[in-house]
Design a protein around this motif. Structure first.
Motif, PDB file in Angstrom:
ATOM      1  N   PHE A 192       0.726  -1.232  -0.097  1.00 21.83           N
ATOM      2  CA  PHE A 192      -0.024  -0.071   0.067  1.00 21.83           C
ATOM      3  C   PHE A 192       1.046   1.231   0.086  1.00 21.83           C
ATOM      4  N   ASP A 193       1.905   1.086  -0.904  1.00 21.37           N
ATOM      5  CA  ASP A 193       2.858   2.397  -0.833  1.00 21.37           C
ATOM      6  C   ASP A 193       2.366   3.538  -1.223  1.00 21.37           C
ATOM      7  N   ASP A 194       1.377   3.439  -2.137  1.00 22.52           N
ATOM      8  CA  ASP A 194       0.543   4.793  -2.555  1.00 22.52           C
ATOM      9  C   ASP A 194      -0.311   5.600  -1.458  1.00 22.52           C
ATOM     10  N   HIS A 195      -0.519   4.850  -0.480  1.00 22.90           N
ATOM     11  CA  HIS A 195      -1.492   5.485   0.457  1.00 22.90           C
ATOM     12  C   HIS A 195      -1.012   6.900   1.031  1.00 22.90           C
ATOM     13  N   ALA A 197       0.770   9.182  -0.536  1.00 25.22           N
ATOM     14  CA  ALA A 197       1.157  10.057  -1.655  1.00 25.22           C
ATOM     15  C   ALA A 197      -0.604  10.313  -2.182  1.00 25.22           C
ATOM     16  N   ARG A 198      -1.382   9.218  -1.830  1.00 27.50           N
ATOM     17  CA  ARG A 198      -2.879   9.405  -2.255  1.00 27.50           C
ATOM     18  C   ARG A 198      -3.411  10.381  -1.554  1.00 27.50           C
ATOM     19  N   TYR A 199      -3.298  10.023  -0.257  1.00 27.60           N
ATOM     20  CA  TYR A 199      -4.152  10.938   0.931  1.00 27.60           C
ATOM     21  C   TYR A 199      -3.694  12.522   0.944  1.00 27.60           C
ATOM     22  N   LEU A 200      -2.267  12.506   0.862  1.00 27.65           N
ATOM     23  CA  LEU A 200      -2.072  14.034   0.802  1.00 27.65           C
ATOM     24  C   LEU A 200      -2.230  14.511  -0.595  1.00 27.65           C
ATOM     25  N   SER A 201      -2.268  14.009  -1.505  1.00 30.08           N
ATOM     26  CA  SER A 201      -2.576  14.611  -2.814  1.00 30.08           C
ATOM     27  C   SER A 201      -4.035  15.126  -3.146  1.00 30.08           C
ATOM     28  N   ALA A 202      -4.997  14.289  -2.271  1.00 30.55           N
ATOM     29  CA  ALA A 202      -6.376  14.529  -2.287  1.00 30.55           C
ATOM     30  C   ALA A 202      -6.716  15.714  -1.446  1.00 30.55           C
ATOM     31  N   ASN A 203      -5.780  16.085  -0.553  1.00 31.71           N
ATOM     32  CA  ASN A 203      -5.798  17.109   0.269  1.00 31.71           C
ATOM     33  C   ASN A 203      -5.138  18.365   0.171  1.00 31.71           C
ATOM     34  N   GLY A 204      -4.565  18.257  -1.102  1.00 36.44           N
ATOM     35  CA  GLY A 204      -3.703  19.635  -1.535  1.00 36.44           C
ATOM     36  C   GLY A 204      -2.320  19.544  -1.056  1.00 36.44           C
ATOM     37  N   LEU A 205      -1.887  18.450  -0.379  1.00 35.51           N
ATOM     38  CA  LEU A 205      -0.545  18.462   0.213  1.00 35.51           C
ATOM     39  C   LEU A 205       0.633  17.840  -0.432  1.00 35.51           C
ATOM     40  N   PRO A 206       1.810  18.569  -0.387  1.00 38.89           N
ATOM     41  CA  PRO A 206       2.949  18.020  -1.224  1.00 38.89           C
ATOM     42  C   PRO A 206       3.241  16.528  -0.504  1.00 38.89           C
ATOM     43  N   THR A 207       3.696  15.907  -1.573  1.00 45.15           N
ATOM     44  CA  THR A 207       4.115  14.360  -1.441  1.00 45.15           C
ATOM     45  C   THR A 207       5.518  14.121  -1.455  1.00 45.15           C
ATOM     46  N   ASP A 208       6.529  15.000  -1.901  1.00 47.89           N
ATOM     47  CA  ASP A 208       7.861  14.835  -2.102  1.00 47.89           C
ATOM     48  C   ASP A 208       8.537  14.615  -0.978  1.00 47.89           C
TER      49      ASP A 208
END
Length: 289
Positions: A192-195, A197-208
């Motif tokens: 579930f390595d994308d969880h 990134a998926r959650y932060l991205s959905a809330n407009g937060l940076p993932t890097d």
């Protein structure tokens, strides 16, 4: 030392000793009176001792027969207890269910309802992690996770899933806004390595800037680490709610986000008797979601 004693002879000896009657023993065992007599005679020949005193209208244990009966009954009871303990009561069939550890824990408090409705169906639960392990366990029913657009006529959708951020109750006080999540150690679950990134991205937060400080192979382990105040995990909402309901010291610290996956139930190849049982289970499990 006497070896290779026939277990049926010993069972017949026990029954005859309890009833002191070959006729009554034959009725209990479903044998003819002649068969009972032959079993006792064969046992006596093997032991080289008479176990019964036979009279015209009565049967009596000899002294050595009485002494031997104690050991025989103890051995038969031990076998019965061990068989019951290891293999359980006689069932029509036992189905093997494969699911993730988190799903098995989620289902556990609900299983009693299925057992009450189907008392003659046993359930063996096995967890799934990696494909090479899956191949070792032939199963009747599998609950698996797949994309929501997955189309397979054998797969019946149970529920769409959502993910939430979870951390220990003390750590949760540090979360004043969602951006604070990026300040915590990230707990990653293999597979579930994308969880994150998926959650932060959905809330407009940076993932890097998110890097895995702790990596585990099950959501159950991730939940326990979060409960120990060692970081934050992104996990399925239903599993987080189950953990909270059972008293784990964790808290959901953000709104749920759809992750594009669903749980499905699948029936594998089974015998006709197992198919009836697995169909009953599949129909029941669909009502749990």
């Amino acid at each position: 030392m006497k070896q290779n004693l026939n277990l049926n002879w010993l069972r017949t000896f026990d029954a005859a000793a309890r009833h002191l009657s070959f006729t009554a023993a034959s009725h209990e065992l479903g044998l003819t009176q002649t068969a009972v007599s032959q079993h006792i005679k064969a046992l006596e020949t093997k032991l080289g001792q008479k176990l019964f005193i036979r009279r015209a209208k009565s049967l009596q244990l000899t002294d050595i027969g009485q002494a031997y009966l104690v050991s025989v009954r103890d051995a038969l009871e031990h076998i019965a207890f061990s068989t019951s303990g290891l293999f359980g009561p006689e069932l029509d069939t036992t189905i093997i269910l494969r699911a993730s550890a988190a799903m098995i824990i989620w289902l556990s408090p609900k299983l009693s309802a299925f057992q009450e409705a189907h008392p003659n169906i046993g359930i063996k639960l096995v967890t799934s992690l990696w494909q090479n392990e899956l191949e070792k366990h032939p199963v009747d029913v599998e609950i698996l996770l797949a994309a929501q657009n997955q189309f397979d006529p054998h797969m019946v959708k149970l529920s769409d899933e959502r993910i939430v951020p979870v951390c220990g109750t003390q750590t949760s006080t540090k979360i004043q806004r969602l951006a604070d999540l990026t300040k915590l150690d990230a707990i990653h679950v293999l597979g579930f390595d994308d969880h994150w990134a998926r959650y932060l991205s959905a809330n407009g937060l940076p993932t890097d800037n998110i890097s895995p400080r702790i990596v585990v192979d099950t959501s159950v382990a991730a939940c326990e680490i979060a409960a120990s105040e060692n970081g934050c995990a992104i996990m399925f909402e239903r599993f987080a709610q189950q953990a909270i309901a059972t008293g784990r010291p964790i808290k959901i610290v953000g709104d749920p986000v759809a992750n594009g996956q669903s749980h499905y139930v699948v029936q594998r190849n089974t015998t006709p008797n197992e198919k009836r049982a697995s169909t009953a289970f599949c129909e029941w499990v669909a009502t749990c979601f």
